[in-house]
Design a protein around this motif. Structure first.
Motif, mmCIF file in Angstrom:
data_model
loop_
_atom_site.group_PDB
_atom_site.id
_atom_site.type_symbol
_atom_site.label_atom_id
_atom_site.label_comp_id
_atom_site.label_asym_id
_atom_site.label_seq_id
_atom_site.Cartn_x
_atom_site.Cartn_y
_atom_site.Cartn_z
ATOM 1 N N GLU A 95 0.834 -1.204 0.000
ATOM 2 C CA GLU A 95 0.000 0.000 0.000
ATOM 3 C C GLU A 95 0.869 1.255 0.000
ATOM 4 N N ALA A 96 2.003 1.199 0.730
ATOM 5 C CA ALA A 96 2.920 2.349 0.742
ATOM 6 C C ALA A 96 3.473 2.623 -0.654
ATOM 7 N N MET A 97 3.731 1.558 -1.415
ATOM 8 C CA MET A 97 4.238 1.732 -2.774
ATOM 9 C C MET A 97 3.166 2.346 -3.672
ATOM 10 N N SER B 164 1.298 7.153 -6.956
ATOM 11 C CA SER B 164 0.369 8.235 -7.308
ATOM 12 C C SER B 164 0.993 9.611 -7.108
ATOM 13 N N ARG B 165 1.996 9.699 -6.232
ATOM 14 C CA ARG B 165 2.605 11.001 -5.946
ATOM 15 C C ARG B 165 3.767 11.333 -6.867
ATOM 16 N N TRP B 166 4.568 10.348 -7.224
ATOM 17 C CA TRP B 166 5.840 10.631 -7.897
ATOM 18 C C TRP B 166 5.889 10.225 -9.370
ATOM 19 N N LEU B 167 4.973 9.430 -9.855
ATOM 20 C CA LEU B 167 5.042 8.955 -11.241
ATOM 21 C C LEU B 167 4.025 9.679 -12.119
ATOM 22 N N ARG B 168 4.420 9.913 -13.364
ATOM 23 C CA ARG B 168 3.542 10.570 -14.330
ATOM 24 C C ARG B 168 3.191 9.593 -15.442
#
Length: 519
Positions: free
Chosen positions: A203-205, A210-214
């Protein structure tokens, strides 16, 4: 096998080169891979290399041992410009061992291209690493804490880094490395390429994705292997035994299965010392690897294990995360894994790159539910087996073998019959037909009584015929004080170097069995 450099070898090399060029690798890298004996990309490499070579963010999730390292490292090496003397890419790993494995692969395929790689790992001398950073390497590989430390010292200009790969991402973001990784990602080029790599997806991954990948690339069809994170070439087994018998079970497994090497996982690092000393006392070549092991000792332990000088390696989950040990045939889980992710990363040390392997978990009788839970969560078959006569047998086979031994033992222990009594259930040769054994014994009682009466009559004929009484067995003499001192000294000499549990056992047995007196 065709001779080296023969027509068949050249055809295989050309075929491998063409296969790698077909998925977007340049001619130089494809040639290096073919020369290394690779006949073509693995499924994960074939799927991941084209989008990564184009510079897309990616979530690279694949079973352990499927070739993930080359799947992300080859596109990184291809996108690096060796003419620019600046750090263009960084690969982050949760452990020193995994980071050094990546460094070795990067040097193998990067040096022929003119690409310099520097390792930045905790536990090693910082001053030496800072000195190497003066060479302005194109690629840095390291643990998140040390990479961030070097960046803080202004020796690593993060704003120049255009590619960042986080290997074993689930582990990094689940533990203390999350803050370090996020600081590195913030300091890197805003238009960077970011790749998250892992065999499992916590879940942490997912939050980090969602925060760092585009618009990240992901495998379209993960399949059953990716669902469990384990290749299908692993045989999953568990043995049921009492806690006090686990070390002896490990000894029997190694003695009977005779693996080329085995990795033994423990949950509690406090047990590593006990397990290490007892296995060494039994004559095994064994080392230990855990989170607090000094850097030099860790590298020495891994080198001896890879070279085969050490057959057994005891490890904690953190220390063995991401270890790539080619051809490792056996993993022993001294205690059941804490959860499904831990089981994947333990069992995944074997059965890599299509090779067969075996994972054996030792559980106590009340822990069977853990195996059922893991089997359901990972969609794998966990089979209970028993070690009998040097073989791993199914529960039914072990039951039949035990029953056969019991029947054999009972038949050999049956009372021996006299020749006069004949076969069982049949009258003897000299017996009267129809006369029962009860009648025979009734007829024998008066005769016995008359013999006893005759034997008791002084001077009678029965006295001469009476059988002499059996002599009493003399009691053994008590050991002398000198003999007792000699036996104690012999026991103390034998106990030198033995573990505490064996000393206590010998002391108890010596108290129960007094020493033989000297003549």
């Amino acid at each position: 096998m065709p001779p080296s450099g023969g027509p068949d070898n050249e055809a295989v090399t050309a075929q491998g080169k063409a296969a790698f060029e077909a998925i977007g690798l340049n001619e130089r890298l494809a040639s290096l891979l073919a020369e290394a004996g690779m006949t073509g990309p693995t499924p994960v490499q074939q799927a991941a290399i084209p989008p990564l070579a184009q510079g897309r963010d990616a979530i690279l999730r694949s079973p352990t041992g499927s070739g993930k390292t080359l799947a992300y490292l080859l596109p990184v090496l291809q996108r690096i410009d060796p003419q620019r003397r600046e750090t263009q890419a960084a690969v982050l790993a949760p452990t020193q061992e995994l980071a050094m494995q990546i460094v070795r692969v990067a040097e193998t395929y990067g040096e022929p291209l003119g690409i310099k790689t520097v390792a930045l790992i905790g536990g090693a001398a910082l001053s030496r690493q800072l000195e190497r950073m003066k060479q302005r390497p194109h690629l840095v590989v390291g643990t998140p804490g040390r990479v961030r430390e070097v960046a803080k010292l202004k020796k690593l200009p993060l704003h120049q880094v255009k590619m960042i790969v986080v290997d074993e991402t689930d582990r990094v973001f689940s533990l203390g490395g999350k803050g370090d990784v996020e600081a590195i990602l913030k300091g890197a080029d805003r238009e960077r390429q970011t790749v998250f790599v892992s065999a499992t997806r916590s879940e942490a991954m997912r939050e980090a994705e969602s925060r760092w990948l585009r618009d990240p690339w992901m495998p379209e069809d993960e399949g059953e292997e990716a669902a469990s994170g384990l290749p299908p070439t692993i045989d999953h087994v568990y043995l049921v035994c009492d806690r006090r018998d686990k070390i002896d079970t490990v000894r029997r497994l190694i003695r009977n299965l005779r693996p080329a090497g085995a990795l033994i996982f423990v949950n509690d690092i406090e047990r590593i010392g006990e397990l290490l000393s007892k296995l060494r006392y039994e004559g095994f070549a064994v080392d230990a690897l855990y989170g607090d092991t000094p850097g030099r000792e860790r590298s020495d332990a891994m080198r001896k294990f890879r070279e085969g000088r050490t057959k057994l390696l005891i490890a904690s989950d953190v220390a063995a995360r991401g270890l790539d040990i080619p051809g490792l045939p056996l993993v022993i889980q001294f205690e059941p894994a804490l959860d499904a992710d831990h089981y994947v990363h333990r069992a995944g040390r074997t059965g890599r790159m299509g090779r067969s392997g075996r994972s054996i978990t030792l559980i106590e009788p009340q822990e069977r539910f853990i195996m059922a839970k893991l089997s359901k969560q990972l969609a794998i078959e966990l089979t209970e087996k028993a070690l009998r006569e040097g073989r791993l047998l199914s529960v039914e086979e072990a039951r039949r073998a035990r029953k056969g031994r019991e029947e054999e033992a009972s038949s050999s222990a049956a009372p021996t019959r006299d020749a006069s009594s004949g076969a069982k259930g049949k009258p003897g040769i000299g017996s009267r037909p129809g006369r029962s054994s009860a009648a025979a014994s009734a007829g024998a009682r008066p005769a016995a009584a008359s013999r006893r009466a005759g034997a008791g009559h002084v001077g009678g004929a029965g006295a001469e015929a009476a059988a002499p009484a059996a002599p009493r067995k003399p009691e053994p003499p008590k050991p002398s004080r000198a003999a007792k001192i000699k036996a104690d000294r012999k026991r103390d000499n034998k106990n030198k170097g033995a573990p505490r549990w064996l000393k206590e056992k010998r002391s108890q047995s010596s108290q129960q069995e007094p020493p033989t007196p000297s003549s």
